[in-house]
Write a protein that holds these residues in place. Structure first.
Motif, PDB file in Angstrom:
ATOM      1  N   ALA A   1       0.855  -1.193   0.000  1.00  0.00           N
ATOM      2  CA  ALA A   1       0.000   0.000   0.000  1.00  0.00           C
ATOM      3  C   ALA A   1       0.887   1.237   0.000  1.00  0.00           C
ATOM      4  O   ALA A   1       1.496   1.568   1.026  1.00  0.00           O
ATOM      5  N   PRO A   2       1.017   1.923  -1.135  1.00  0.00           N
ATOM      6  CA  PRO A   2       1.896   3.110  -1.192  1.00  0.00           C
ATOM      7  C   PRO A   2       1.393   4.247  -0.312  1.00  0.00           C
ATOM      8  O   PRO A   2       0.181   4.394  -0.067  1.00  0.00           O
ATOM      9  N   ASN A   3       2.324   5.050   0.155  1.00  0.00           N
ATOM     10  CA  ASN A   3       1.996   6.259   0.893  1.00  0.00           C
ATOM     11  C   ASN A   3       1.421   7.280  -0.087  1.00  0.00           C
ATOM     12  O   ASN A   3       2.111   7.690  -1.029  1.00  0.00           O
TER      13      ASN A   3
ATOM     14  N   VAL B   1       7.646   5.341   1.981  1.00  0.00           N
ATOM     15  CA  VAL B   1       7.187   4.913   0.666  1.00  0.00           C
ATOM     16  C   VAL B   1       5.827   4.232   0.758  1.00  0.00           C
ATOM     17  O   VAL B   1       4.982   4.372  -0.134  1.00  0.00           O
ATOM     18  N   GLY B   2       5.607   3.471   1.820  1.00  0.00           N
ATOM     19  CA  GLY B   2       4.350   2.765   1.972  1.00  0.00           C
ATOM     20  C   GLY B   2       4.489   1.602   2.929  1.00  0.00           C
ATOM     21  O   GLY B   2       5.446   1.522   3.700  1.00  0.00           O
TER      22      GLY B   2
ATOM     23  N   PHE C   1       4.156   4.020  -7.942  1.00  0.00           N
ATOM     24  CA  PHE C   1       3.511   4.041  -6.634  1.00  0.00           C
ATOM     25  C   PHE C   1       2.183   4.799  -6.632  1.00  0.00           C
ATOM     26  O   PHE C   1       1.612   5.040  -5.563  1.00  0.00           O
ATOM     27  N   ASN C   2       1.672   5.128  -7.802  1.00  0.00           N
ATOM     28  CA  ASN C   2       0.374   5.792  -7.878  1.00  0.00           C
ATOM     29  C   ASN C   2      -0.785   4.799  -7.891  1.00  0.00           C
ATOM     30  O   ASN C   2      -1.947   5.196  -7.918  1.00  0.00           O
ATOM     31  N   GLN C   3      -0.493   3.498  -7.889  1.00  0.00           N
ATOM     32  CA  GLN C   3      -1.534   2.467  -7.854  1.00  0.00           C
ATOM     33  C   GLN C   3      -1.616   1.890  -6.443  1.00  0.00           C
ATOM     34  O   GLN C   3      -0.661   1.919  -5.684  1.00  0.00           O
ATOM     35  N   ASN C   4      -2.784   1.349  -6.096  1.00  0.00           N
ATOM     36  CA  ASN C   4      -2.975   0.837  -4.735  1.00  0.00           C
ATOM     37  C   ASN C   4      -4.215  -0.063  -4.696  1.00  0.00           C
ATOM     38  O   ASN C   4      -5.276   0.348  -5.159  1.00  0.00           O
ATOM     39  N   PRO C   5      -4.086  -1.287  -4.150  1.00  0.00           N
ATOM     40  CA  PRO C   5      -2.860  -1.920  -3.659  1.00  0.00           C
ATOM     41  C   PRO C   5      -2.086  -2.578  -4.812  1.00  0.00           C
ATOM     42  O   PRO C   5      -2.617  -2.706  -5.912  1.00  0.00           O
ATOM     43  N   ILE C   6      -0.865  -3.009  -4.521  1.00  0.00           N
ATOM     44  CA  ILE C   6      -0.032  -3.692  -5.509  1.00  0.00           C
ATOM     45  C   ILE C   6       0.326  -5.069  -4.944  1.00  0.00           C
ATOM     46  O   ILE C   6       0.777  -5.166  -3.798  1.00  0.00           O
ATOM     47  N   LYS C   7       0.118  -6.118  -5.731  1.00  0.00           N
ATOM     48  CA  LYS C   7       0.322  -7.465  -5.190  1.00  0.00           C
ATOM     49  C   LYS C   7       1.799  -7.747  -4.930  1.00  0.00           C
ATOM     50  O   LYS C   7       2.690  -7.282  -5.649  1.00  0.00           O
ATOM     51  N   VAL C   8       2.038  -8.539  -3.883  1.00  0.00           N
ATOM     52  CA  VAL C   8       3.386  -8.863  -3.432  1.00  0.00           C
ATOM     53  C   VAL C   8       3.551 -10.378  -3.331  1.00  0.00           C
ATOM     54  O   VAL C   8       2.687 -11.072  -2.785  1.00  0.00           O
TER      55      VAL C   8
ATOM     56  N   ASP D   1       0.621  -2.919 -12.500  1.00  0.00           N
ATOM     57  CA  ASP D   1      -0.128  -3.128 -13.738  1.00  0.00           C
ATOM     58  C   ASP D   1       0.795  -3.199 -14.947  1.00  0.00           C
ATOM     59  O   ASP D   1       0.588  -4.012 -15.846  1.00  0.00           O
ATOM     60  N   LYS D   2       1.829  -2.358 -14.976  1.00  0.00           N
ATOM     61  CA  LYS D   2       2.710  -2.306 -16.143  1.00  0.00           C
ATOM     62  C   LYS D   2       4.188  -2.460 -15.788  1.00  0.00           C
ATOM     63  O   LYS D   2       4.995  -2.783 -16.659  1.00  0.00           O
ATOM     64  N   GLU D   3       4.550  -2.200 -14.547  1.00  0.00           N
ATOM     65  CA  GLU D   3       5.952  -2.258 -14.129  1.00  0.00           C
ATOM     66  C   GLU D   3       6.081  -3.130 -12.885  1.00  0.00           C
ATOM     67  O   GLU D   3       5.080  -3.491 -12.260  1.00  0.00           O
ATOM     68  N   ASN D   4       7.325  -3.433 -12.559  1.00  0.00           N
ATOM     69  CA  ASN D   4       7.601  -4.293 -11.412  1.00  0.00           C
ATOM     70  C   ASN D   4       8.750  -3.712 -10.603  1.00  0.00           C
ATOM     71  O   ASN D   4       9.582  -2.968 -11.118  1.00  0.00           O
ATOM     72  N   LEU D   5       8.794  -4.119  -9.334  1.00  0.00           N
ATOM     73  CA  LEU D   5       9.867  -3.711  -8.441  1.00  0.00           C
ATOM     74  C   LEU D   5      10.201  -4.880  -7.536  1.00  0.00           C
ATOM     75  O   LEU D   5       9.315  -5.444  -6.888  1.00  0.00           O
TER      76      LEU D   5
END
Length: 332
Positions: free
Chosen positions: A72-74, A277-278, A86-93, A122-126
């Motif tokens: 969950a991004p800040n 960051v979140g 980080f404009n998307q929320n939530p992001i799967k881990v 959705d389009k990128e990964n970290l």
């Protein structure tokens, strides 16, 4: 069991990612190739031991397990940094918790704890590769090779490192002061390598990742350790998240003028500015997904970065992907 065509696809992708890196030396460390570095980690210095290692799918961080959650991004992060991911929320881990080394029976009573994460947008990964020790034992690939080779020699090799390698000595000193935690959820995790982050004015600022456990840190006493077996960490975390998630606040610790950016053996002062960051939330709710169940068969690539984050010139960081892929291919 992973289907053959999936394995083949992964293998092909891995080969394309690295290209000729396996045979060629890494820049700034011409004396060592990626294959030699993986051999040093695995303890496979010759053809016979290397082939034996392939048969048992030898790897670092052998003892570990996968689970899942979300990030969950800040929402205020965009006030400081320009990272659209980080404009998307939530992001799967997808998460893997592990111990260090190639021994699958390593005791959980040892102090090392490791957390690797895939955060898939959705389009990128970290991806993250982190440890509970904030300093690394080598600043270059030659010292990395020497460290891994010497520690395989036992007490004599460790003493040689203490006597001859100040970075290794500092690392061992930190470990001796680090009691084992009762849970992966009670450990801080550090990205020892620096990255470059884009701020709102599109300038690059250097920083390091730090994960702070929401449950707080904890340490096992000698009596508590004596009453535990050698395999308590996996069961503890999976039981914990059945009732409440394990959570970490993710920060970027910013460098200041004069801080060493490309040397992971250097610990920056605790008073350096941090940006929230979140939050990482591990709840196990996606553990039945194939991606989670097969995460042991993939790599966590710390150089898989979204727009707004770039690698520093740290030679340890920039060798990681090629080394992970080399290890991955050997396990196929």
């Amino acid at each position: 069991m992973q289907p053959f065509h999936v394995k083949l696809s992964l293998f092909t992708t891995a080969c394309l990612m690295v290209g000729s890196m396996f045979a060629a030396p890494i820049a700034n460390a011409a004396e060592r190739t990626i294959a030699e570095l993986v051999d040093a980690v695995n303890g496979t210095p010759d053809a016979a031991s290397r082939e034996a290692g392939k048969k048992v799918k030898l790897r670092n961080h052998t003892k570990g397990f996968c689970t899942s959650g979300y990030f969950a991004p800040n929402p205020k992060l965009h006030d400081s940094l320009n990272i659209p991911f980080f404009n998307q929320n939530p992001i799967k881990v997808t998460a893997r918790f592990s111990l260090g080394g190639t021994n699958p029976k390593l005791s959980d009573k040892t102090p090392g704890r490791f957390m690797s994460l895939k955060i898939d947008g959705d389009k990128e990964n970290l991806n993250f590769v982190t440890t509970n020790v904030p300093i690394f034992f080598a600043s270059n690939l030659d010292d990395f090779f020497t460290f891994q080779t010497k520690v395989k020699q036992g007490a004599e090799g460790k003493q040689w490192l203490i006597d001859n390698k100040p970075d290794a000595k500092a690392f061992f000193n930190y470990l001796t002061q680090q009691p084992p935690s009762p849970s992966f959820a009670n450990s801080r995790y550090f990205g020892v390598n620096s990255f470059l982050f884009t701020d709102k004015q599109n300038n690059s600022i250097a920083g390091k990742w730090i994960f702070e456990p929401v449950a707080g840190t904890a340490a096992l006493s000698a009596s508590e350790l004596a009453n535990l077996g050698d395999d308590f960490l996996k069961a503890e975390l999976l039981q914990r998240i059945n009732t409440q998630p394990a959570q970490w606040d993710l920060y970027i610790q910013l460098a200041e003028q004069g801080d060493e950016i490309n040397n992971p053996t250097v610990l920056w002062p605790e008073n350096r500015q941090r940006i929230l960051v979140g939050k990482v939330v591990i709840d196990g709710k996606r553990d039945s997904d194939p991606q989670v169940q097969q995460c042991d068969k993939s790599i966590f690539n710390p150089l898989l970065l979204p727009k707004g984050i770039a690698a520093s010139d740290d030679p340890i960081l920039n060798a990681r992907t090629a080394a992970y892929v080399e290890s991955f291919i050997r396990r196929q």
